[in-house]
Design a protein around this motif. Structure first.
Motif, PDB file in Angstrom:
ATOM      1  N   GLU A 536       4.086  40.425  34.455  1.00  0.00           N
ATOM      2  CA  GLU A 536       5.140  39.770  35.230  1.00  0.00           C
ATOM      3  C   GLU A 536       6.478  40.513  35.150  1.00  0.00           C
ATOM      4  OE1 GLU A 536       3.555  35.128  34.901  1.00  0.00           O
ATOM      5  OE2 GLU A 536       5.288  35.781  33.738  1.00  0.00           O
ATOM      6  N   GLN A 537       6.789  41.080  33.980  1.00  0.00           N
ATOM      7  CA  GLN A 537       8.105  41.693  33.772  1.00  0.00           C
ATOM      8  C   GLN A 537       8.092  43.210  33.880  1.00  0.00           C
ATOM      9  OE1 GLN A 537       9.909  40.265  30.147  1.00  0.00           O
ATOM     10  NE2 GLN A 537       9.561  38.121  30.643  1.00  0.00           N
ATOM     11  N   GLY A 538       6.916  43.809  33.908  1.00  0.00           N
ATOM     12  CA  GLY A 538       6.837  45.256  34.051  1.00  0.00           C
ATOM     13  C   GLY A 538       7.466  45.993  32.893  1.00  0.00           C
ATOM     14  N   GLU A 539       8.354  46.919  33.186  1.00  0.00           N
ATOM     15  CA  GLU A 539       8.946  47.787  32.163  1.00  0.00           C
ATOM     16  C   GLU A 539       9.654  46.992  31.070  1.00  0.00           C
ATOM     17  OE1 GLU A 539      12.147  51.491  31.887  1.00  0.00           O
ATOM     18  OE2 GLU A 539      11.249  50.935  33.821  1.00  0.00           O
ATOM     19  N   ALA A 540      10.336  45.913  31.445  1.00  0.00           N
ATOM     20  CA  ALA A 540      11.035  45.088  30.442  1.00  0.00           C
ATOM     21  C   ALA A 540      10.039  44.437  29.488  1.00  0.00           C
ATOM     22  CB  ALA A 540      11.876  44.020  31.134  1.00  0.00           C
ATOM     23  N   GLY A 541       8.924  43.978  30.038  1.00  0.00           N
ATOM     24  CA  GLY A 541       7.894  43.371  29.199  1.00  0.00           C
ATOM     25  C   GLY A 541       7.270  44.385  28.260  1.00  0.00           C
ATOM     26  N   VAL A 542       7.024  45.598  28.765  1.00  0.00           N
ATOM     27  CA  VAL A 542       6.468  46.666  27.930  1.00  0.00           C
ATOM     28  C   VAL A 542       7.445  47.039  26.822  1.00  0.00           C
ATOM     29  CG1 VAL A 542       5.745  49.093  27.891  1.00  0.00           C
ATOM     30  CG2 VAL A 542       4.998  47.594  29.760  1.00  0.00           C
ATOM     31  N   LYS A 543       8.730  47.074  27.150  1.00  0.00           N
ATOM     32  CA  LYS A 543       9.758  47.433  26.162  1.00  0.00           C
ATOM     33  C   LYS A 543       9.728  46.458  24.983  1.00  0.00           C
ATOM     34  CE  LYS A 543      14.690  48.490  25.726  1.00  0.00           C
ATOM     35  NZ  LYS A 543      15.984  48.544  26.444  1.00  0.00           N
ATOM     36  N   ASP A 544       9.646  45.162  25.273  1.00  0.00           N
ATOM     37  CA  ASP A 544       9.571  44.174  24.191  1.00  0.00           C
ATOM     38  C   ASP A 544       8.268  44.317  23.412  1.00  0.00           C
ATOM     39  OD1 ASP A 544      12.035  43.076  24.685  1.00  0.00           O
ATOM     40  OD2 ASP A 544      11.273  41.378  25.841  1.00  0.00           O
ATOM     41  N   TYR A 545       7.199  44.571  24.134  1.00  0.00           N
ATOM     42  CA  TYR A 545       5.900  44.727  23.485  1.00  0.00           C
ATOM     43  C   TYR A 545       5.889  45.933  22.549  1.00  0.00           C
ATOM     44  CZ  TYR A 545       0.817  45.219  23.022  1.00  0.00           C
ATOM     45  OH  TYR A 545      -0.469  45.333  22.532  1.00  0.00           O
ATOM     46  N   MET A 546       6.561  46.999  22.966  1.00  0.00           N
ATOM     47  CA  MET A 546       6.597  48.203  22.147  1.00  0.00           C
ATOM     48  C   MET A 546       7.385  47.992  20.845  1.00  0.00           C
ATOM     49  SD  MET A 546       4.600  50.361  23.546  1.00  0.00           S
ATOM     50  CE  MET A 546       4.969  51.811  22.555  1.00  0.00           C
ATOM     51  N   LYS A 547       8.328  47.047  20.851  1.00  0.00           N
ATOM     52  CA  LYS A 547       9.019  46.714  19.604  1.00  0.00           C
ATOM     53  C   LYS A 547       8.021  46.225  18.569  1.00  0.00           C
ATOM     54  CE  LYS A 547      13.268  45.217  21.975  1.00  0.00           C
ATOM     55  NZ  LYS A 547      14.082  44.018  22.335  1.00  0.00           N
ATOM     56  N   PHE A 548       7.081  45.454  19.066  1.00  0.00           N
ATOM     57  CA  PHE A 548       6.007  44.957  18.208  1.00  0.00           C
ATOM     58  C   PHE A 548       5.042  46.087  17.840  1.00  0.00           C
ATOM     59  CE2 PHE A 548       1.488  43.834  19.029  1.00  0.00           C
ATOM     60  CZ  PHE A 548       1.171  43.322  17.793  1.00  0.00           C
ATOM     61  N   LEU A 549       4.629  46.879  18.840  1.00  0.00           N
ATOM     62  CA  LEU A 549       3.592  47.883  18.645  1.00  0.00           C
ATOM     63  C   LEU A 549       4.037  48.999  17.696  1.00  0.00           C
ATOM     64  CD1 LEU A 549       0.753  47.900  19.893  1.00  0.00           C
ATOM     65  CD2 LEU A 549       1.549  49.644  21.489  1.00  0.00           C
ATOM     66  N   THR A 550       5.321  49.306  17.691  1.00  0.00           N
ATOM     67  CA  THR A 550       5.835  50.363  16.825  1.00  0.00           C
ATOM     68  C   THR A 550       6.294  49.832  15.471  1.00  0.00           C
ATOM     69  OG1 THR A 550       8.057  50.123  17.771  1.00  0.00           O
ATOM     70  CG2 THR A 550       6.610  51.766  18.778  1.00  0.00           C
ATOM     71  N   GLY A 551       6.173  48.524  15.271  1.00  0.00           N
ATOM     72  CA  GLY A 551       6.721  47.905  14.064  1.00  0.00           C
ATOM     73  C   GLY A 551       5.927  48.132  12.804  1.00  0.00           C
ATOM     74  N   GLY A 552       4.621  48.481  12.959  1.00  0.00           N
ATOM     75  CA  GLY A 552       3.801  48.698  11.777  1.00  0.00           C
ATOM     76  C   GLY A 552       3.810  47.495  10.859  1.00  0.00           C
ATOM     77  N   GLY A 553       4.145  47.745   9.589  1.00  0.00           N
ATOM     78  CA  GLY A 553       4.254  46.670   8.612  1.00  0.00           C
ATOM     79  C   GLY A 553       5.681  46.446   8.171  1.00  0.00           C
ATOM     80  N   SER A 554       6.626  46.795   9.047  1.00  0.00           N
ATOM     81  CA  SER A 554       8.042  46.736   8.672  1.00  0.00           C
ATOM     82  C   SER A 554       8.580  45.315   8.601  1.00  0.00           C
ATOM     83  CB  SER A 554       8.881  47.561   9.650  1.00  0.00           C
ATOM     84  OG  SER A 554       8.762  47.054  10.973  1.00  0.00           O
ATOM     85  N   LYS A 555       7.850  44.356   9.192  1.00  0.00           N
ATOM     86  CA  LYS A 555       8.230  42.943   9.135  1.00  0.00           C
ATOM     87  C   LYS A 555       6.963  42.111   8.948  1.00  0.00           C
ATOM     88  CE  LYS A 555      12.209  43.282  12.330  1.00  0.00           C
ATOM     89  NZ  LYS A 555      13.251  42.882  11.368  1.00  0.00           N
ATOM     90  N   ASP A 556       7.155  40.829   8.620  1.00  0.00           N
ATOM     91  CA  ASP A 556       6.012  39.922   8.586  1.00  0.00           C
ATOM     92  C   ASP A 556       5.392  39.837   9.978  1.00  0.00           C
ATOM     93  OD1 ASP A 556       6.256  39.285   5.908  1.00  0.00           O
ATOM     94  OD2 ASP A 556       7.484  37.508   6.271  1.00  0.00           O
ATOM     95  N   PRO A 557       4.057  39.670  10.067  1.00  0.00           N
ATOM     96  CA  PRO A 557       3.396  39.586  11.380  1.00  0.00           C
ATOM     97  C   PRO A 557       3.991  38.532  12.303  1.00  0.00           C
ATOM     98  CG  PRO A 557       1.772  39.774   9.640  1.00  0.00           C
ATOM     99  CD  PRO A 557       3.087  39.627   8.957  1.00  0.00           C
ATOM    100  N   ILE A 558       4.308  37.383  11.751  1.00  0.00           N
ATOM    101  CA  ILE A 558       4.886  36.316  12.570  1.00  0.00           C
ATOM    102  C   ILE A 558       6.199  36.780  13.198  1.00  0.00           C
ATOM    103  CG2 ILE A 558       5.935  34.018  12.510  1.00  0.00           C
ATOM    104  CD1 ILE A 558       2.932  33.868  12.348  1.00  0.00           C
ATOM    105  N   ASP A 559       7.019  37.492  12.422  1.00  0.00           N
ATOM    106  CA  ASP A 559       8.313  37.970  12.920  1.00  0.00           C
ATOM    107  C   ASP A 559       8.162  39.103  13.923  1.00  0.00           C
ATOM    108  OD1 ASP A 559       9.696  36.129  11.365  1.00  0.00           O
ATOM    109  OD2 ASP A 559       9.841  37.490   9.650  1.00  0.00           O
TER     110      ASP A 559
END
Length: 599
Positions: A536-559
């Motif tokens: 639905e959001q295209g590039e903006a949605g991917v950008k938010d998703y990539m914050k998660f995808l590149t996060g590794g174990g840097s935060k708790d999974p829920i966060d």
């Protein structure tokens, strides 16, 4: 097919990790020799920040080597689990990991004995930036960390504690011998782990029935031994939970990722509240197949024809690329890199580990094991496992070694998001009513198999672990009854519960990794929300998703998931996923009568 008969282009390129077995052995012995260097850090890491930092860097260095040794040895072993050379390597790698755990057992208790204010002051120094989360997680686990001597004993016990899992894996992967059955044309087919589900997904009902009875008959001959093995695995989990001051094994395993137990209970509760949808799907399947009785060997059979029964692997790759196009150019380029550079071990061979997975070591590209059979389900498996692989790639590329490893809870989100994107693409790009109905059914099957089935598995684990915690011994009769009753609850009155299904627990290897499978169900819930946002959001949605995808174990999974816009501490993602299930079910109920369903 024997392993040596595989074409090299269809196998993974293990030489990207080690150029030869000898190179791996050199690292193995190097790591074993380095272990003795831990002695100089005992009783010293808390004396000053310089020694602590030196220890942390040394620990990274040796763990990087050990990780490579362990992954390489086991992936080579998984190519053919009857190969004694790699059985030996796998055993040596396991011993290395255990010795490493024993050698480092002093560290956490020593850190926990420190003045927290002093420790936190040290961590403010920029050279500790990569280690702040690691240390903070140790502090979070303070109530469950024991004194140095006890931790050392517990670390040494790990190899012994893995015996049940290893015994089951050897039986289920190498020693089990399924019989041969005949199809409608009289052709003999030897049942394997790889072809069992494709057989059950075929149109030959007698073959399905015969394969179903033959496979579970084989497990039935060893049911008491397998029950004792499973009971031993639960017993060892109970032991560690008890000595580490957890109220239950579930609490212990969920605490590894700091997942509230309410997440687990919410999942089961919401699924129970929507059990009527599963029962509706069972009723639909019965009508669509045109059978007087729906049996357990009918649950995978296609209820609508599709013109493309077998999908060559080259076509599967193109389908996955097209489906994941919304993820953007960089993601697709990395996907293609994996396809072009032998990240994937594609086809089944004698002795090869069953199923599919993605694995790898930091600093080396990820790998994917498949047993590709050319079904649509296996196309989705490719998308799923490459989701894991690219999650690893992006995490490794954006996080330091100590922070790169993501928790399983979020791993299943990345993989299932890929599946959701692919199914939406395929549905959008067909005008063929029969094909569309087939795809809708496949999506419904994903819900049945991932959300409902994995929740049933999760409930089985919750029940059986609680029984052992309360002093019961899990016999084959008990396990069969618990499993049979759950099937009755989940499938409803329109399903004939063949007695063999009571033995299915015996063929599920995930039960030897306690409280793992619920994450498939939570994962599909989060993935549906994220894939919808991306589309639905295209590039903006991917950008938010990539914050998660590149996060590794840097935060708790829920966060990490909250960064991408999904809150798994609420019931909403599960409820939203089941709303989609209902919408698809409505569509299927309205349209299936107009389609030839005599499959």
């Amino acid at each position: 097919m024997k392993r040596e008969e595989q074409k090299i282009e269809n196998t993974w390129k293990m030489e990207d990790m080690y150029s030869s077995d000898q190179a791996m052995e050199n690292d193995l012995y190097k790591a074993l020799k380095m272990i003795s260097e831990y002695n100089k850090y005992k009783d010293n890491v808390s004396k000053n920040k310089e020694t602590l930092l030196e220890y942390l860097k040394f620990n990274d260095e040796i763990n990087l080597i050990a990780e490579k040794v362990y992954v390489y040895s086991n992936q080579k072993y998984h190519e053919d689990m009857t190969n004694s050379k790699y059985q030996t390597y796998s055993g040596k790698a396991q011993k290395l990991v255990v010795e490493l755990g024993s050698a480092t057992a002093f560290f956490e208790p020593e850190i926990l004995e420190m003045d927290e204010n002093v420790l936190k002051e040290w961590l403010e120094n920029k050279e500790f930036a990569d280690y702040r989360r690691y240390i903070s997680e140790i502090l979070r686990a303070k109530a469950h960390t024991l004194d140095k001597k006890t931790e050392e004993i517990l670390a040494k016990s790990k190899r012994m504690a893995s015996a049940a899992d290893n015994i089951y894996a050897m039986y289920n992967g190498a020693d089990i011998d399924f019989p041969t059955v005949k199809d409608k044309d009289g052709n003999e087919i030897k049942i394997t782990h790889g072809n069992f589900v494709p057989i059950l997904s075929g149109a030959d009902r007698q073959l399905r029935k015969d394969a179903f009875k033959a496979l579970y008959g084989t497990y039935g001959k060893m049911k008491n031994t397998i029950a004792a093995t499973y009971n031993a695995n639960v017993e060892q989990a109970c032991f560690y939970a008890d000595v580490r001051n957890y109220p239950s094994t579930r609490a212990m395993y969920l605490d590894e990722s700091n997942i509230p137990e309410e997440v687990y209970d919410n999942l089961i509760e919401v699924v129970h509240e929507h059990m009527d949808l599963m029962h509706r799907y069972v009723s639909l399947r019965k009508k669509a197949l045109g059978v007087d009785q729906l049996h357990m060997y009918d649950v995978y059979a296609p209820i609508v024809e599709t013109p493309d029964k077998k999908i060559p692997f080259e076509k599967a790759k193109e389908m996955v690329k097209a489906g994941l196009a919304p993820m953007g150019k960089d993601y697709i380029n990395k996907l293609q890199e994996g396809f072009d550079n032998r990240w994937i071990d594609i086809y089944e061979n004698e002795g090869k580990r069953s199923g599919a997975y993605s694995w790898g070591a930091y600093g080396i590209h990820p790998y994917v094991l498949l047993n590709y059979q050319g079904t649509l389900d296996h196309v989705f498996t490719l998308a799923h496992e490459m989701g894991h692989a690219l999650h690893s790639y992006y995490s490794d590329s954006n996080q330091s070694y100590i922070n790169a490893g993501y928790k399983i809870f979020v791993a299943e989100v990345a993989s299932t998001c890929n599946e959701s994107l692919l199914i939406h693409y395929l549905l959008k790009n067909t005008d063929d009513k029969a094909e569309k109905a087939y795809l809708i059914n496949h999506f419904l099957e994903q819900f049945k198999g991932t959300l409902y089935r994995q929740t049933m598995f999760a409930e089985f684990e919750k029940i059986t672990h609680k029984m052992v915690e309360e002093g019961e011994t899990l016999t084959s009769d008990i396990l069969c009854k618990v499993y049979y009753d759950l099937n009755k609850q989940y499938f409803g009155e329109n399903m004939v519960l063949d007695e063999e299904i009571a033995l299915e627990w015996a063929r599920i290897p995930h039960f030897y990794n306690p409280f793992y499978v619920y994450q498939y169900a939570t994962g599909i819930s989060a993935a549906i929300a994220l894939s919808k946002k991306i589309m639905e959001q295209g590039e903006a949605g991917v950008k938010d998703y990539m914050k998660f995808l590149t996060g590794g174990g840097s935060k708790d999974p829920i966060d990490l998931l909250k960064l991408a816009g999904v809150d798994m501490t609420t019931k909403e993602p599960i409820e939203k996923a089941l709303e989609l299930f209902k919408e698809l079910l409505d569509q299927m109920e309205q349209s299936f009568l107009s389609i030839d369903t005599n499959a």
